[in-house]
Design an enzyme around this catalytic site. Structure first.
Site, short mmCIF file in Angstrom:
data_model
loop_
_atom_site.label_atom_id
_atom_site.label_comp_id
_atom_site.label_asym_id
_atom_site.label_seq_id
_atom_site.Cartn_x
_atom_site.Cartn_y
_atom_site.Cartn_z
N PRO A 38 0.83 -1.21 0.00
CG PRO A 38 -0.43 -1.37 1.95
CD PRO A 38 0.68 -2.01 1.22
N GLY A 75 2.84 4.55 0.98
CA GLY A 75 3.42 5.06 2.20
C GLY A 75 4.07 4.02 3.09
CB THR A 76 4.25 0.39 3.13
OG1 THR A 76 4.21 0.23 1.72
CG2 THR A 76 2.87 0.25 3.70
CE LYS A 129 4.63 0.83 -2.95
NZ LYS A 129 3.86 1.38 -1.83
CG HIS A 166 -14.67 -11.63 11.89
ND1 HIS A 166 -15.96 -11.52 11.45
CD2 HIS A 166 -13.95 -12.08 10.84
CE1 HIS A 166 -16.01 -11.90 10.18
NE2 HIS A 166 -14.80 -12.24 9.78
CD GLU A 167 -9.95 -11.83 10.52
OE1 GLU A 167 -9.65 -12.95 10.05
OE2 GLU A 167 -10.63 -11.00 9.89
CG ASP A 179 -15.83 -13.88 6.09
OD1 ASP A 179 -14.85 -13.80 5.34
OD2 ASP A 179 -15.84 -13.52 7.28
P1 ADP Z 1 5.83 4.29 -0.82
O1 ADP Z 1 6.85 4.43 -1.89
O2 ADP Z 1 5.66 2.88 -0.34
O3 ADP Z 1 4.52 4.92 -1.14
P2 ADP Z 1 7.65 5.97 0.55
O4 ADP Z 1 8.87 5.16 0.53
O5 ADP Z 1 7.56 7.06 -0.46
O6 ADP Z 1 6.36 5.07 0.46
O7 ADP Z 1 7.46 6.58 2.01
C1 ADP Z 1 7.27 7.93 2.24
C2 ADP Z 1 8.01 8.36 3.47
O8 ADP Z 1 7.45 7.75 4.62
C3 ADP Z 1 9.45 7.92 3.46
O9 ADP Z 1 10.26 8.87 2.84
C4 ADP Z 1 9.77 7.81 4.94
O10 ADP Z 1 10.04 9.07 5.47
C5 ADP Z 1 8.46 7.34 5.53
N1 ADP Z 1 8.41 5.87 5.64
C6 ADP Z 1 7.55 5.06 4.99
N2 ADP Z 1 7.74 3.78 5.36
C7 ADP Z 1 8.75 3.75 6.23
C8 ADP Z 1 9.41 2.71 6.96
N3 ADP Z 1 9.04 1.43 6.82
N4 ADP Z 1 10.40 3.04 7.79
C9 ADP Z 1 10.76 4.34 7.92
N5 ADP Z 1 10.18 5.37 7.27
C10 ADP Z 1 9.18 5.10 6.43
ZN ZN Z 2 -14.10 -12.97 8.02
#
Ligand code: ADP
Ligand code: ZN
Ligand code: MG
Length: 623
Positions: free
Chosen positions: A209, A211-212, A214, A432-433, A509
């Site tokens: 998703p 902001g994680t 990547k 639930h889970e 489900d």
């Molecule tokens: P994505 O590319 O998955 O959408 P980003 O790598 O652009 O997410 O994340 C945006 C910012 O959020 C990063 O520059 C960092 O500051 C912060 N961030 C997101 N995930 C992490 C993580 N797992 N550990 C540390 N900082 C994170």
């Molecule tokens: Zn379920």
């Protein structure tokens, strides 16, 4: 850190304005009369007076203006005046009576200026837009810049940057990091692998998703390996001009090979990599297809002996990708970058809390507990919001209260995206889970329960229970299918047993359980009542689309019987689930509390709980 910058937009707009401006200047020079001294304007009544007094020699009647030339006392032609016409049908008669020369005026002279402008300005605007796009794709300035559509604007980050990012900057995605460490090894010492004849992977797809982390991970791989990092976003490829995207891909890889070993990072891969099959009916998007084909060609192009270029790509919609991208030799490695669990969130918070001044007594663990469903970017944002709040209140350190208020703010933003659960919802999801898991453990036809999580994933699932098949299966018997149906109903049954109410959370489900039961009856002939008949029409009869009834023509009685049988099967699973959960009520309670505390449970720990499930399987005896 980025070497190339796109030309500034304002400069181009400035150019256009300048051109339009100089055009006006030219017009002014060559046709001064158009903008020359204005003709004095008189009231209409004065004009009539002059006419009556015989002072006017000539009149030109226009639509918006009447011009008249007065006589000098010596009877010669004098000054020209103008007046605004009013609706006066008498005017021609009056003029005639006085013997004044008069005519209708041609369309006002100024007209041709606006005429010219209306011819000149649209093309100018067009040229302006053209320049803008060329400039956007062209890169650096200079006259050539405007024409080099194809030049890549990939940003390059090179080793030794002061802003070098390493794995230490990324937390909470340990599995992804472990997998990427191997890639770092490949980049650092490719010979080690090629010596034995091993092929270095070409493409790694980061899935997760927004902001994680990547993008952050991709940069960290480059940072750890100390290699150049080329990055470009998929959406940047999709341009106005067909062919530009493909040319850009070619150029990007050319640059990359020169700098090898290096990383090419393609963000938002789905923007170019959408499945060609799902393109629209009228032949799809040519430009995107060409870009995608070029990318595939480039990835196939560099072979073992070649310089080490590893392509990393990121997407949050892997299901839309063209299968060709996922074939061996392309993005055959996929790394899941999911939202962090409790301990992951704590680690991420620690990273960012280190960058601000914390007041003594701030409990990061509590903050982590309250931020289920936050991605790394949300947590980074949270710490910053808290620091801003502290600064606004003239404090020098960030206190727990600031964090609490910041959580509320960030949650308010996220709630719209339905990612953050209230405490009550979290509790329901946990039971639930666990309900799924316990029923799944008692009725193992659906596979082994491997993991329970209440960290929200994606848009729909609030939590999930992962069942892994114990072996490769090609056939299932009806008992296993009934097991699966009971397991699917385990979630809802747990809600009933514990809370006595039913939430909307089980809709998916129920859908799956009902579909499964219906197929048992109409496709697999597993119903004793209806016998081994296929009530479902084969796929080939249904190619005209969804509009057609997929069911064979059946009599009303049969239709009723099918419905009753499907309902029986689902209800049977439901009762089974209810009885298992009532029997294991204590275990349900215990495991749900455990999940609420740590959000995720798997492996040995989970098995030790599931091993305690008491089960009796009445229908198994019926075989
Ligand atoms: P994505 O590319 O998955 O959408 P980003 O790598 O652009 O997410 O994340 C945006 C910012 O959020 C990063 O520059 C960092 O500051 C912060 N961030 C997101 N995930 C992490 C993580 N797992 N550990 C540390 N900082 C994170
Ligand atoms: Zn379920
Ligand atoms: Mg990103």
């Amino acid at each position: 850190m980025s070497i190339k910058n796109p030309p500034s937009r304002s400069r181009i707009i400035g150019n256009v304005l300048l051109t339009v401006g100089s055009l006006f200047l030219l017009l002014n020079l060559f046709a001064p009369q158009l903008f020359g001294t204005p003709i004095p304007r008189m009231p209409y009544s004065l004009f009539i007076d002059q006419v009556e007094d015989g002072n006017v020699s000539r009149v030109s009647v226009g639509q918006n203006e009447i011009r008249y030339q007065v006589k000098t006392p010596e009877g010669e032609l004098g000054q020209v005046f103008s007046t605004t016409p009013i609706f006066d049908l008498e005017l021609p008669k009056r003029l005639e009576a006085k013997g004044i020369e008069f005519a209708a005026a041609p369309p006002p002279k100024n007209g041709w200026v606006s005429n010219i402008l209306s011819w000149v300005i649209p093309p100018l605007i067009f040229v302006g837009i053209w320049q803008f796009f060329l400039g956007r794709s062209g890169g650096a300035g200079g006259p050539a810049g405007a024409l080099s559509i194809t030049k890549s604007k990939a940003k390059v980050y090179v080793e030794g940057d002061s802003t070098k990012i390493t794995f230490d900057d990324v937390a909470g995605v340990e599995e992804a990091k472990t997998e990427l460490e191997e890639i770092v090894e490949f980049l650092k010492s490719p010979q080690k692998y090629t010596q034995i004849g091993a092929k270095i992977p070409k493409g790694v797809l980061l899935i997760g998703p927004p902001g994680t982390g990547k993008t952050l991970l991709a940069k960290a791989v480059a940072g750890e390996a100390g290699v150049a990092f080329f990055s470009i976003s998929g959406s940047e490829f999709v341009e106005l001009f067909v062919g530009a995207g493909a040319a850009r891909v070619r150029d990007l890889f050319e640059q990359a090979k020169k700098k090898a070993p290096c990383i090419v990072f393609i963000d938002e891969l789905d923007a170019i990599g959408k499945s060609r099959a799902s393109g629209n009916f009228m032949g799809g998007n040519d430009e995107r297809e060409q870009t995608l084909n070029q990318l595939l060609t480039e990835m196939d192009g560099f072979s073992a002996g070649d310089a080490t270029v590893i392509v990393l790509a990121a997407t949050n919609r892997p299901e839309t990708l063209d299968p060709a991208l996922l074939r061996p030799g392309r993005f055959d490695r996929q790394v899941l970058v999911d939202r962090p669990d409790l301990s992951g969130r704590l680690k991420i918070l620690e990273i960012y809390a280190n960058k601000v001044k914390l007041a003594p007594g701030v409990d990061l663990r509590e903050i982590a507990t309250r931020t289920s469903g936050f991605a790394g970017a949300d947590l980074a944002n949270l710490v910053n919001e808290a620091a801003l709040l502290a600064a606004r209140n003239q404090r020098t350190t960030v206190a727990q209260a600031d964090f609490n208020e910041a959580i509320e703010r960030v949650v308010a933003g996220l709630e719209k995206k339905s990612r953050v659960l209230s405490d009550k919802e979290k509790k329901i999801v946990a039971y639930h889970e666990v309900g799924h898991a316990l029923v799944g453990a008692a009725m193992p036809g659906g596979g082994k329960v491997a993991k329970i999580s209440i960290v929200p994933r994606g848009m729909a699932a609030l939590g999930y229970t992962l069942q892994m098949p114990t072996e490769d299966r090609f056939l299932m018997d009806d008992i296993e299918l009934r097991d699966q149906i009971a397991t699917l109903l385990g979630g809802r049954a747990a809600e009933e047993v514990v809370f006595g109410t039913i939430t909307t959370g089980a809709a998916n489900d129920l859908q799956r359980a009902t579909d499964l039961a219906e197929r048992m009856v109409t496709t697999y002939g597993m119903s004793k009542v209806l016998g081994p008949l296929a009530y479902e029409k084969g796929q080939q009869n249904n190619f005209l689309g969804d509009g057609m009834n997929p069911r064979r023509m059946v009599s009303d009685d049969t239709a009723k019987a099918i419905d009753a049988e499907v309902k029986d099967i689902v209800e049977g699973g439901h009762q089974q689930a209810l009885s298992i959960l009532t029997k294991n009520r204590d275990l349900l309670e215990e495991l749900a509390q455990k999940i609420l505390n740590q959000e995720v449970i798997e492996g040995e720990e989970l098995q030790s709980y599931l091993g305690r499930v008491q089960f009796d399987k009445p229908h198994a005896l019926a075989v």
